[in-house]
Design a protein around this motif. Structure first.
Motif, PDB file in Angstrom:
ATOM      1  N   MET A   1       0.826  -1.179   0.000  1.00 53.77           N
ATOM      2  CA  MET A   1       0.000   0.000   0.000  1.00 53.77           C
ATOM      3  C   MET A   1       0.878   1.252   0.000  1.00 53.77           C
ATOM      4  N   PHE A   2       0.509   2.211  -0.805  1.00 49.46           N
ATOM      5  CA  PHE A   2       1.268   3.445  -0.933  1.00 49.46           C
ATOM      6  C   PHE A   2       0.995   4.368   0.260  1.00 49.46           C
ATOM      7  N   ASN A   3       2.059   4.902   0.851  1.00 46.66           N
ATOM      8  CA  ASN A   3       1.927   5.799   1.997  1.00 46.66           C
ATOM      9  C   ASN A   3       2.509   7.174   1.651  1.00 46.66           C
ATOM     10  N   PRO A   4       1.652   8.189   1.487  1.00 45.32           N
ATOM     11  CA  PRO A   4       2.142   9.518   1.120  1.00 45.32           C
ATOM     12  C   PRO A   4       2.428  10.438   2.310  1.00 45.32           C
ATOM     13  N   CYS A   5       2.339   9.917   3.517  1.00 43.77           N
ATOM     14  CA  CYS A   5       2.353  10.774   4.706  1.00 43.77           C
ATOM     15  C   CYS A   5       3.723  10.970   5.334  1.00 43.77           C
ATOM     16  N   TYR A   6       3.872  12.138   5.884  1.00 40.59           N
ATOM     17  CA  TYR A   6       5.064  12.540   6.604  1.00 40.59           C
ATOM     18  C   TYR A   6       4.994  11.971   8.021  1.00 40.59           C
ATOM     19  N   PRO A   7       6.090  11.491   8.572  1.00 40.75           N
ATOM     20  CA  PRO A   7       6.058  10.967   9.950  1.00 40.75           C
ATOM     21  C   PRO A   7       5.628  12.041  10.959  1.00 40.75           C
ATOM     22  N   PHE A   8       4.994  11.610  12.005  1.00 44.33           N
ATOM     23  CA  PHE A   8       4.598  12.491  13.100  1.00 44.33           C
ATOM     24  C   PHE A   8       5.837  12.681  13.979  1.00 44.33           C
ATOM     25  N   THR A   9       6.334  13.908  14.062  1.00 46.01           N
ATOM     26  CA  THR A   9       7.579  14.197  14.778  1.00 46.01           C
ATOM     27  C   THR A   9       7.354  15.257  15.852  1.00 46.01           C
ATOM     28  N   ARG A  10       8.335  15.405  16.738  1.00 49.23           N
ATOM     29  CA  ARG A  10       8.285  16.454  17.763  1.00 49.23           C
ATOM     30  C   ARG A  10       8.249  17.842  17.128  1.00 49.23           C
ATOM     31  N   GLU A  11       9.045  18.029  16.090  1.00 48.35           N
ATOM     32  CA  GLU A  11       9.086  19.330  15.414  1.00 48.35           C
ATOM     33  C   GLU A  11       7.717  19.681  14.837  1.00 48.35           C
ATOM     34  N   LEU A  12       7.092  18.711  14.236  1.00 46.98           N
ATOM     35  CA  LEU A  12       5.763  18.918  13.666  1.00 46.98           C
ATOM     36  C   LEU A  12       4.752  19.227  14.770  1.00 46.98           C
ATOM     37  N   LEU A  13       4.788  18.447  15.837  1.00 48.23           N
ATOM     38  CA  LEU A  13       3.877  18.670  16.961  1.00 48.23           C
ATOM     39  C   LEU A  13       4.097  20.050  17.573  1.00 48.23           C
ATOM     40  N   ASP A  14       5.356  20.418  17.811  1.00 47.24           N
ATOM     41  CA  ASP A  14       5.659  21.741  18.367  1.00 47.24           C
ATOM     42  C   ASP A  14       5.121  22.853  17.463  1.00 47.24           C
ATOM     43  N   SER A  15       5.312  22.693  16.173  1.00 49.01           N
ATOM     44  CA  SER A  15       4.837  23.690  15.217  1.00 49.01           C
ATOM     45  C   SER A  15       3.311  23.823  15.271  1.00 49.01           C
ATOM     46  N   MET A  16       2.624  22.700  15.326  1.00 51.28           N
ATOM     47  CA  MET A  16       1.160  22.735  15.380  1.00 51.28           C
ATOM     48  C   MET A  16       0.667  23.384  16.661  1.00 51.28           C
ATOM     49  N   ILE A  33       1.969   0.397   7.513  1.00 53.40           N
ATOM     50  CA  ILE A  33       2.544  -0.882   7.938  1.00 53.40           C
ATOM     51  C   ILE A  33       3.835  -1.133   7.167  1.00 53.40           C
ATOM     52  N   PRO A  34       4.947  -1.294   7.899  1.00 52.03           N
ATOM     53  CA  PRO A  34       6.232  -1.527   7.221  1.00 52.03           C
ATOM     54  C   PRO A  34       6.338  -2.950   6.683  1.00 52.03           C
ATOM     55  N   LYS A  35       7.148  -3.111   5.667  1.00 49.78           N
ATOM     56  CA  LYS A  35       7.411  -4.445   5.121  1.00 49.78           C
ATOM     57  C   LYS A  35       8.567  -5.059   5.888  1.00 49.78           C
ATOM     58  N   ASP A  36       8.452  -6.293   6.254  1.00 54.19           N
ATOM     59  CA  ASP A  36       9.530  -7.054   6.883  1.00 54.19           C
ATOM     60  C   ASP A  36      10.084  -6.394   8.154  1.00 54.19           C
ATOM     61  N   ASP A  37       9.221  -6.063   9.075  1.00 51.99           N
ATOM     62  CA  ASP A  37       9.647  -5.494  10.357  1.00 51.99           C
ATOM     63  C   ASP A  37       9.184  -6.446  11.455  1.00 51.99           C
TER      64      ASP A  37
END
Length: 165
Positions: A1-16, A33-37
């Motif tokens: 499945m294609f995932n176009p999303c940016y990871p949720f990070t502290r920098e992003l949370l702080d900015s929001m 969902i990652p492959k082979d994890d």
């Protein structure tokens, strides 16, 4: 499945939070969902909202999701949980609904044939010649959707319909 999303990070949370975004809704996110994890435990999407009613609408729309949660960043415990999520704990993949920059170009290339098939089956658009169609992605209640416009017409549908064309 294609995932176009940016990871949720502290920098992003702080900015929001600095922009007074305080409502967040967590939902299960199969696209992450990652492959082979071998340590994989779960994948989640954190959607952000300025408006509490929109966050509540999203939360109520996913009643079937056992992992759903409505965070209010003004509540200390909720903000701490958001920071924990932003740290990407081992075994978890957590994403924001913010798209990776330039993703539309990548989708246009990767899903060119799928887009042609989908539009041929579901529209009466005359797409002969050198026509470039660029799918635009957006989220609605935690679900990934596609919007495509052509000569004044517009269609909207779930991205998975495009993937499966």
């Amino acid at each position: 499945m294609f995932n176009p999303c940016y990871p949720f990070t502290r920098e992003l949370l702080d900015s929001m939070v600095s922009k007074e975004v305080v409502h967040f809704v967590r939902s299960t996110y199969p696209r992450g969902i990652p492959k082979d994890d071998a340590e994989y435990k779960g994948s989640f999407l954190i959607s952000h909202y300025h408006n509490p009613a929109e966050a509540e609408r999203h939360y109520n729309a996913i009643r079937h999701d056992a992992n759903r949660f409505h965070y209010d960043a003004r509540i200390k415990e909720h903000l701490e949980k958001l920071y924990t999520a932003a740290d990407q704990p081992a075994g978890y993949k957590i994403y924001s609904r913010i798209m990776i920059p330039g993703i539309e170009k990548k989708i246009t290339t990767l899903f060119k044939e799928n887009t042609k098939r989908y539009l041929h089956r579901n529209t009466d658009w005359d797409l002969k010649g050198k026509v470039t169609i660029t799918p635009f992605l957006y989220f609605q209640l935690g679900e990934l959707y596609t919007r495509i416009s052509y000569q004044g017409d517009e269609i909207k549908f779930k991205f998975e319909d495009l993937e499966n064309s």
